[in-house]
Design a protein around this motif. Sequence first.
Motif, short mmCIF file in Angstrom:
data_model
loop_
_atom_site.label_atom_id
_atom_site.label_comp_id
_atom_site.label_asym_id
_atom_site.label_seq_id
_atom_site.Cartn_x
_atom_site.Cartn_y
_atom_site.Cartn_z
N MET A 1 4.45 1.41 -9.58
CA MET A 1 3.58 1.96 -8.90
C MET A 1 2.82 0.78 -8.61
O MET A 1 2.50 -0.45 -9.07
N GLY A 2 2.00 0.87 -7.42
CA GLY A 2 0.87 -0.06 -6.87
C GLY A 2 -0.07 0.36 -6.20
O GLY A 2 -0.23 1.57 -6.06
N ILE A 3 -1.11 -0.64 -5.86
CA ILE A 3 -2.16 -0.28 -5.03
C ILE A 3 -2.22 -1.35 -3.81
O ILE A 3 -2.14 -2.40 -4.19
N THR B 1 -4.30 -2.93 -0.75
CA THR B 1 -5.65 -2.46 -0.20
C THR B 1 -5.60 -3.57 1.16
O THR B 1 -5.54 -4.79 1.05
N PHE C 1 -14.91 -9.33 7.97
CA PHE C 1 -13.68 -8.66 7.58
C PHE C 1 -14.00 -7.15 7.07
O PHE C 1 -15.38 -6.97 6.76
N PHE C 2 -13.19 -6.19 7.14
CA PHE C 2 -13.42 -4.89 6.46
C PHE C 2 -12.32 -4.44 5.87
O PHE C 2 -11.29 -4.82 6.25
N TYR C 3 -12.33 -3.56 4.94
CA TYR C 3 -11.03 -2.96 4.33
C TYR C 3 -10.77 -1.59 5.02
O TYR C 3 -11.47 -0.89 5.48
N LYS D 1 -5.89 6.25 3.63
CA LYS D 1 -5.86 7.77 3.70
C LYS D 1 -6.20 8.17 5.43
O LYS D 1 -5.53 9.11 6.01
N PRO E 1 -0.53 10.92 1.54
CA PRO E 1 -0.56 10.37 0.00
C PRO E 1 0.82 9.74 -0.23
O PRO E 1 0.98 8.95 -0.91
N GLU F 1 1.42 6.59 1.36
CA GLU F 1 0.72 5.39 0.79
C GLU F 1 1.24 5.12 -0.61
O GLU F 1 1.29 3.64 -0.87
N LYS F 2 1.67 6.12 -1.50
CA LYS F 2 2.24 5.67 -2.64
C LYS F 2 3.44 4.94 -2.47
O LYS F 2 3.65 3.80 -3.10
N TYR G 1 -1.39 -5.11 -6.04
CA TYR G 1 -1.24 -4.95 -7.43
C TYR G 1 -0.05 -3.97 -7.95
O TYR G 1 -0.25 -2.65 -7.44
#
Lengths: 452, 367
Positions: free
Chosen positions: A346-348, A350, A361-363, A367, A372, A375-376, A411
Amino acid sequence: MNFNTKTYLSENTSAAPLAVFRIAFGIMMCFGMIRFWYHGWIETLYILPKFHFSYYGFEWIKPLGVYTYLLFIVCAIAALFIALGFKYRLAIIIFFLSFTYIELMDKTTYLNHYYFISLMSLLMIFLPANAYFSVDNVLRKKSYKNIPKWTIDSVKLLLGIVYFYAGLAKINSDWLLEAMPLKIWLPSKYDLPLIGDTLMHQNWFHFAMSWSGMLYDLSIPFLLLYKRTRVFAFVLVLIFHIFTRVLFPIGMFPFIMIVSTLIFFDASLHIKIINFLKRLFKYVVSNITTKSNYNYQFRKPITGFLALFFVIQLIFPFRYLIYPNELFWTEEGFRFSWRVMLMEKMGISTFKIVNGETGDFFYVDNKDFLTPFQEKQMSFQPDFILEYSHYLGDHFTLQGHENVQVFVESYVALNGRLSQPFIDKNVDLYREKESFKPKYWILPFKDEIKGL
Amino acid sequence: MFTVRKILLTLTAVAFMMACGSSSSDDEPSEETDTFDRGALLTNISNNIIIPAFQDLVTKLSVLESDKDTFITTPDQTNLDALRASWLEAYKVWQYVEMFNIGEAEALLYGFQMNVYPTNTIDIENNVSAGTYDLTSVNNNDAVGFPAVDYLLYGVANDDTSILAKFAEANYKNYLSDVINQMKSLTETVLNDWTGSYKDTFVSQTGNTATSALNKFTNDYVFYYEKGLRANKIGIPAGVFSTDPLPEKVEGFYGKSFSKELVLEALNAVQDLFNGKAYTSSATGESFKTYLQNLERNDLVTTITTRFNDARQKLEALNDDLNSQINTDNTKMTEAYDALQLAVVSLKVDMLQAFNISVDYVDADGD
């Protein structure tokens, strides 16, 4: 060795097993397409997403908007025709093309068993699966009692490769020595009746399942080949697939494998099945000449092509050896290799859009662009991350942002290890190109998984 | 020729030996694994955290309501100060319930009726001058709740004298009164559901399915931390999702000096829930923490605790008024955001992986 290729290629065997296989395959595929539609997946997976993840080199294959439904209809009808043996050759070609097209539309939905079906249908294009008990027999007023033995053997070989390679892939330290990822998956099935709170959390059970799973995959092709172990092997196949069906959301795959395994049985069984079907549908044979042996018109090029096909199948899963880093971490050479249920990952991720001149900058809120599910899947697979970075870079450039750079803070946690940084956050991914070369911007895995 | 039966026997024997051999080496601590009682986790959380927090919120909103009644009868400085104080007390307790978007709260869209910020001052002023409104309407979500009261008590005019002058008007009195009454009655509805039938439903749904209370609650918790806390309270105003900072989007914008206090309360609430700490005492019970420990993931418990504490440190270093923090030195805000983000990683990736929660959003076959 007294194996003679020429003699082998001219051996014949009953056409019944392949006919039964054809019928079962066609029915299951047709049902699979309807099921996919019924669950609303055509819409959620192929129509609603704004963006689709493509396979490298197949970027031109995209969902067709509302016509995607048509594609599924074509595929389902082709599958039905396969089952009937009606215009078989055309039907199987159309099935192979439409099914493969569907699978190539978005790699988010990649599953090994979809790949298996693509390969099987490619193989079946070259097999005389309509030689016996088919509508084509009626149309052409002839059927064949026997077909070359190698045709049925090639189906067995493909099935055998799937099992055996899935078994080989389990020979690694996470699977065998840590019982991972079953140690994570099984305890979460605590709410199953009977076995939920008695077996699922037991340490010995995790290891027993890991080891027996590996031994099962490696041995089952051989146990099915020998007549004396065949029935026992089939019982194992039933137990194994029913068990995985209960535990995991793997759709139709268990049924496909169970039914496919029947091809290992003697022709007598298949003749019984066909006679049963004949009685069921009051199938009356009239004016069909039954010839004894089916002869290939272009045997040499076809057998040559299929030999090459199988050599590739045998070598291709090992391509990961060319890549320097941990396979489970980088997934370079992971897909199309029968690595089934090996990882809990699993990860995240950004994404940071930076103006290269000013440093502003911006994130990104993923979504806004991905479902979803996308994204997963994107969050822990480097090729997804790269493709998405380019999509974001193009999107924000088009919106008028200047000097766009795309960085990712990512991560990932693999098989119960603590999550660790995955991608070098100082690399502008908008500048990186997809290729088959190792991706240097994947950070090294801070552990070791030994094995194949 | 070796018989197939022999091969088979050997394979089976090997499989069993491997299985038993490997378990005997480290079975001491893990044999008890599934004694973990998920029902006890839900019981502890509902009995000792959720219900007491809602009860406290109802108490605080009752005080707010009676202070408001006093104020609209006599709109003077003393009563305004008292009203502001009870608003803040209730707002702090709100931070302990915002994450419980489940059951009646979810059905009512309770959170949207209580704390959508920035509040829409144009909508508020239009409602006030119209004198008729439907506060439950979705269109009024950004014109009710704590942020609307924040505006009415602090931002409706430039100084206290002018604010008091506004409340000479019946329309302002009525709107303030209606908004606060509505907040209290909504909260009572949610509390009554919990103390009525919902608690038993909640506690009984321990299954690992997309719709079970345990899974929904866990997903909601992580979602709240990521969205409600990290993004709304710090990230969005600090401008991490936009080209420029948006300091007017802080929570408690008009009161000026409470935004840091509120986010710290929210972080405490999140961490207390993780630890299973009771709302009214320091007693602890079954929680995400003990569940992880039960799965032998002490490493993860340590990481999560460290990351919460690091984030708290970064938050404590901020100005009481986050709006002025953003305007003077936004780097400290983005540092706090980064620290909060690390805990998102631990909760969303590591903790959810360890629990192997069935996620509600992925509806497709797996391998």
